[in-house]
Design an enzyme around this catalytic site. Structure first.
Site, short mmCIF file in Angstrom:
data_model
loop_
_atom_site.label_atom_id
_atom_site.label_comp_id
_atom_site.label_asym_id
_atom_site.label_seq_id
_atom_site.Cartn_x
_atom_site.Cartn_y
_atom_site.Cartn_z
N TYR A 143 0.82 -1.21 0.00
CA TYR A 143 0.00 0.00 0.00
C TYR A 143 0.86 1.27 0.00
O TYR A 143 0.37 2.36 -0.29
CB TYR A 143 -0.95 0.02 1.21
CG TYR A 143 -2.00 -1.08 1.19
CD1 TYR A 143 -2.33 -1.72 0.01
CD2 TYR A 143 -2.66 -1.46 2.34
CE1 TYR A 143 -3.27 -2.73 -0.03
CE2 TYR A 143 -3.62 -2.47 2.32
CZ TYR A 143 -3.91 -3.10 1.12
OH TYR A 143 -4.85 -4.09 1.09
N LYS A 194 3.95 -15.61 1.22
CA LYS A 194 3.93 -16.31 -0.06
C LYS A 194 5.39 -16.50 -0.50
O LYS A 194 5.82 -15.98 -1.54
CB LYS A 194 3.15 -15.52 -1.11
CG LYS A 194 1.65 -15.49 -0.88
CD LYS A 194 0.95 -16.75 -1.33
CE LYS A 194 0.82 -16.81 -2.83
NZ LYS A 194 0.18 -18.08 -3.28
N ASP A 227 -2.43 -17.97 0.94
CA ASP A 227 -3.65 -18.49 0.31
C ASP A 227 -4.15 -19.71 1.07
O ASP A 227 -5.36 -19.89 1.27
CB ASP A 227 -3.43 -18.80 -1.18
CG ASP A 227 -2.20 -19.65 -1.44
OD1 ASP A 227 -1.28 -19.67 -0.58
OD2 ASP A 227 -2.13 -20.31 -2.49
N ASP A 251 -4.99 -7.42 5.59
CA ASP A 251 -6.22 -6.72 5.28
C ASP A 251 -7.31 -7.75 4.95
O ASP A 251 -8.43 -7.71 5.47
CB ASP A 251 -5.95 -5.81 4.06
CG ASP A 251 -7.00 -4.75 3.88
OD1 ASP A 251 -7.97 -4.72 4.66
OD2 ASP A 251 -6.86 -3.94 2.94
N ASP A 255 -10.42 -9.42 7.71
CA ASP A 255 -11.84 -9.29 7.37
C ASP A 255 -12.50 -10.66 7.27
O ASP A 255 -13.65 -10.84 7.69
CB ASP A 255 -12.03 -8.54 6.04
CG ASP A 255 -12.12 -7.04 6.23
OD1 ASP A 255 -11.88 -6.59 7.38
OD2 ASP A 255 -12.42 -6.33 5.27
#
Ligand code: NAD
Length: 371
Positions: A143, A194, A227, A251, A255
């Site tokens: 970000y 990852k 993942d 993020d 959620d």
């Protein structure tokens, strides 16, 4: 006797002052019943501050917040301030606080209360008793990394670039927080990265593992591709205790985990900065995940639990007062188990109560549990 902890209250806008009012009652109760007192200061933030002096937070309130041992914030914003200039809009106060305190670690617990198990989209046996903590790196990663651009190409199409960047130090400081938190919980940290396809993933894996081996060998650490972590969260969430991950994966995963608990009105959060090497003091901002809920503001309808539970997190993580935090959390569980519900978590057959009534029920339960 140790000096009182300095606590800064920033109620903000909309339902912020209403839900923070219930925390005040909890604080008064702790003073009366547990001889636990705080030096409480309060300031305007967000639209309320803009209305009073034309900015989303005054220099004085910012300084008071920085000087406090911990800050509790309600929520900021609302349609009334939608027209306000970008740098003075209510959210700017939040961004300013995060930046000035360098709050790099965002903590989002996902706790499923037995009484609200039906609110989860997952099967009861998968989520009953769930209590996990997601730690998201908040100030680095994709970000913020440069270059970050959207460019027009000669053929009329466009090309967009975001850059994922992390340094050893950025990873070490949040993994250190994760290990410290795990020691206060079930002693397990999962690093979601990852490393199979990203260089930053390789760095996250290697730096976290090395830090673990060096400083926290007693904590159980495992590595998991992000993942797979997303999948495992749905398949068997109770395998996790603390998940630590970068800004982007955090993020998404936080959620996802929040959804398991069913309601915005129940979700607390914390953002932590670095600990001062001499005093040990760590900048800390606690706040509910929800916003100002303009649709129900001023009507005594808001669920105060997310804010009360944010205060309980403050007691646990900033002040090492785990017993008092547990008392509040257990009381919240019991109140819900007794069938009391604010509108957001209302189910048929339950008793609809106001913000004030929920707060009072919480105090009554705290009294009951300690008498
Ligand atoms: P919101 O979280 O304020 O509300 C979403 C929905 O959930 C609404 O229907 C609301 O009534 C309900 N809700 C939220 N909290 C509740 C509670 N404690 N009890 C009962 N019901 C609750 O999100 P939104 O509507 O997208 O945003 C409203 C305003 O809040 C906007 O101005 C937004 O910018 C701001 N906001 C602020 C923060 C923050 O301060 N950290 C976070 C999110 C949104």
């Amino acid at each position: 006797m140790a000096a009182n902890k300095k606590l800064m209250f920033l109620p903000g806008d909309g339902i912020g002052p209403e839900v923070m009012g219930q925390v005040r009652k909890v604080i008064d109760w702790l003073g009366d019943n547990r001889a636990l007192t705080f030096d409480l200061d309060e300031g305007l933030v967000g639209g309320a501050a803009y209305d009073a002096h034309g900015d989303s937070i005054s220099d004085e309130t910012m300084a008071d917040s920085m000087a406090a041992d911990a800050v509790l914030l309600g929520a900021v914003g609302g349609p009334k301030w939608d027209h306000v200039a970008y740098e003075k809009r209510p959210e700017a106060a939040l961004l300013g606080l995060r930046k000035n305190m360098d709050l790099f670690a965002n903590l989002r617990p996902a706790v499923v209360f037995d009484a609200l198990i039906e609110a989860s989209t997952l099967k009861p046996e998968i989520v009953n008793g769930l209590d996990i903590l997601i730690l998201r790196e908040l100030t680095g990663g994709v970000y913020f990394g440069e270059p970050k651009e959207l460019v027009d190409l000669p053929d009329g199409s466009q090309r967009a670039v975001d850059t994922q960047v992390y340094t050893t130090g950025e990873i070490e400081r949040i993994v250190r927080v994760a290990c410290e938190m795990a020691k206060k919980r079930s002693n397990k940290v999962t690093v979601a990265q990852k490393a199979n396809v990203m260089q930053t993933g390789v760095l996250w894996r290697d730096v976290s593992q090395a830090l673990h081996d060096r400083e926290f060998p007693e904590v159980e650490m495992s590595q998991m591709y992000a993942d797979n972590a997303a999948m495992q969260l749905i398949r068997e969430p109770k395998q996790f205790d603390v998940i630590v991950t970068d800004n982007l994966f955090g993020d998404v995963l936080s959620d996802e985990a929040a959804m398991m608990t069913g309601s915005l009105g129940m979700l607390p959060s914390a953002s932590l900065g670095a600990a001062d090497p001499v005093t040990g003091k760590r900048y800390a901002l606690y706040e509910p995940v929800h916003g100002t809920a303009p649709d129900i503001a001023g009507q005594d309808k808001a669920n105060p639990m997310a804010t009360v539970l944010s205060f309980a997190m403050m007691l646990r993580y900033s002040f090492d007062m785990a017993d008092d935090a547990e008392l509040i959390e257990q009381s919240a569980k019991n109140v819900l188990a007794s069938g009391m519900r604010t509108g957001d978590i209302m189910t048929p057959g339950s008793q609809l109560v106001s913000t004030t009534q929920m707060g009072e029920a919480l105090l009554a339960e705290m009294t009951k549990l300690t008498s």
